[in-house]
Design an enzyme around this catalytic site. Structure first.
Site, PDB file in Angstrom:
ATOM      1  N   HIS A 180       0.862  -1.182   0.000  1.00  0.00           N
ATOM      2  CA  HIS A 180       0.000   0.000   0.000  1.00  0.00           C
ATOM      3  C   HIS A 180       0.897   1.230   0.000  1.00  0.00           C
ATOM      4  O   HIS A 180       1.693   1.445   0.914  1.00  0.00           O
ATOM      5  CB  HIS A 180      -0.931  -0.007   1.212  1.00  0.00           C
ATOM      6  N   GLU A 183       1.736   3.881   2.987  1.00  0.00           N
ATOM      7  CA  GLU A 183       2.193   3.372   4.285  1.00  0.00           C
ATOM      8  C   GLU A 183       3.717   3.399   4.353  1.00  0.00           C
ATOM      9  O   GLU A 183       4.386   2.364   4.390  1.00  0.00           O
ATOM     10  CB  GLU A 183       1.611   1.968   4.498  1.00  0.00           C
ATOM     11  N   HIS A 306       2.314  -3.591   7.046  1.00  0.00           N
ATOM     12  CA  HIS A 306       1.421  -2.480   6.720  1.00  0.00           C
ATOM     13  C   HIS A 306       1.398  -1.473   7.870  1.00  0.00           C
ATOM     14  O   HIS A 306       2.068  -1.638   8.876  1.00  0.00           O
ATOM     15  CB  HIS A 306      -0.013  -2.994   6.516  1.00  0.00           C
ATOM     16  N   GLU A 381       0.068  -4.589  11.120  1.00  0.00           N
ATOM     17  CA  GLU A 381      -0.324  -3.186  11.008  1.00  0.00           C
ATOM     18  C   GLU A 381       0.479  -2.449  12.073  1.00  0.00           C
ATOM     19  O   GLU A 381       0.247  -2.615  13.272  1.00  0.00           O
ATOM     20  CB  GLU A 381      -1.827  -3.006  11.237  1.00  0.00           C
TER      21      GLU A 381
END
Length: 430
Positions: A180, A183, A306, A381
């Site tokens: 992504h 990020e 992420h 994350e």
């Protein structure tokens, strides 16, 4: 030579032809709201709002009552969202009043293009070319480090990574970063981990470097990552056009219940799944590489890195069924979050993706687990917490502590997976 009637129009055309954004997106006075959804009527209203308006950026989707949701609201919709919150008695708070202020402050922490690899560090964020040049430089300095180059992106950029290790008997650990685009903490943390594996004298880190072969790709979405520096800081997808919109969420483009829950078939949405499974050149490059090497290099572990929300998650994202080694993955994940908290006090949560964050289909971790049989597969994350005001614009002073937390998790989780027998031939079948 181009004949242009106006200098500005000519310059703009040349910039577009060169693939450079002449006028980067701005987020002046965009507000960040954190909402508590309590009723089905509130769920339905937010679902309609996301579907009908592109002036609201949803960080997740409204699914059910008793759910928190963060949304970013364009300034011309502030009156509308205020009225909707009142009419639907929706509880919430304003986390941030001006997103552009964060982006402007961050600009001072970006190293310029042309930064020499010797000057690479983790007090700053780096452009794509700087990261790739640093990888090449490190490969030239360390004989045990092999530079890898996969396929080409939509804009004809290579996906660069490295393989660290020379013992073919070692199990492989694949680390996928930067899928992504916005990020930035993901490539920063992954390059930090690689540097530690190369240079740290800590016994626990040396054991990781000696006992596993590491395959690390810091930026698997090179077009999108570049675009966040030059076009739109909050861009998530790759850059391939689909009609009047463009970009595919590469982490919704794998053949794991492709275009199912948590993905969109609308090319204008942030979680657009693409034209078909592995429709994107970046996804195909990863799929082809992994299918060729998962057995040859004994890849038994896959980490997808992420941000944000401080989570350590394992399959599945698209269904509530528990994976066969669910209890083991719970134990391994818990070791990771415990190690993270010991590092700097940050509190992460671990669990299956669908139990922990929201439904998602077509993601890389589900695919490598199900299609390739990689038994230890996790999505991280990283910082900040779910109600973060920084979201994807994490201050550069948090790069090193965040990366140290990720490394601590790797040490603890690979240690627990080793104890459970995942690398000695005893747990070869799921």
């Amino acid at each position: 030579m181009l004949a242009c009637g106006q200098v500005l129009a000519c310059w703009t055309l040349l910039a577009l032809l060169a693939g450079v954004s002449a006028d980067p997106a701005r987020y002046d006075h965009f507000r960040l709201y954190r909402l508590l959804i309590e009723t089905p009527a509130q769920v339905e209203m937010l679902q309609q709002l996301e579907k009908q308006s592109d002036s609201y950026a949803f960080m997740g989707h409204a699914r059910q009552p008793n759910q928190n949701l963060t949304i970013m609201v364009a300034p011309h919709k502030i009156a509308e969202i205020t009225e909707l919150l009142q009419r639907y008695e929706l509880q919430g708070s304003i986390l941030l009043y001006n997103m552009q202020e964060l982006i402007d402050r961050e600009k001072a922490t970006i190293k310029p293009k042309g930064t020499r690899p010797e000057e690479f560090g983790w007090q700053f964020y780096h452009h794509l070319d700087t990261i790739n040049e640093w990888l090449r430089w490190q490969a030239g300095r360390h004989p045990e480090l092999q530079l890898l180059e996969l396929g080409a992106s939509y804009e004809n950029r290579s996906l660069y990574g490295v393989k660290l290790g020379t013992n073919p008997a070692n199990s492989g650990v694949f680390v996928e970063c930067g899928i992504h685009a916005r990020e930035w903490i993901s490539p920063a943390s992954c390059t930090f981990v690689l540097n530690e594996l190369l240079s740290s004298d800590r016994p626990d880190v040396r054991r990781l470097a000696d006992r596993f072969n590491w395959i690390i790709f810091p930026v698997v979405n090179p077009d999108g990552y570049r675009y966040t520096f030059e076009g739109d800081r909050l861009w998530r997808k790759n850059t391939q056009p689909y009609g009047v919109c463009r970009g595919v969420d590469l982490n919704r483009n794998f053949a794991s219940d492709w275009n199912g829950p948590g993905a969109s078939n609308d090319p204008c949405r942030y979680d657009f799944a693409g034209g078909s499974a592995a429709s994107e050149p970046e996804t195909r490059a990863l799929v082809d590489f992994l299918e060729r090497h998962v057995a040859q290099w004994r890849i038994r572990t896959y980490f997808s890195v992420h941000s944000f929300s401080q989570l350590v998650m394992f399959p599945y994202g698209y269904k509530a069924d528990r994976v066969p080694n669910y209890d083991d993955l719970v134990a391994i994940g818990q070791k990771g979050v415990d190690a993270i908290e010991r590092a700097h006090g940050a509190r992460y949560v671990s669990g299956a993706m669908i139990e922990t964050i929201y439904p998602s289909s077509g993601d890389s971790v589900d695919w490598v687990y199900s299609a390739l049989g990689v038994p230890v597969a996790y999505t991280f994350e990283l910082r900040g917490p779910p109600d973060s005001t920084n979201m994807f614009v994490l201050p550069a002073e948090e790069i090193i502590p965040t990366a140290e937390e990720l490394l601590a998790a790797f040490v603890a989780m690979l240690g627990e997976a080793t104890r459970l027998g995942y690398y000695d031939g005893e747990r070869q079948e799921l």
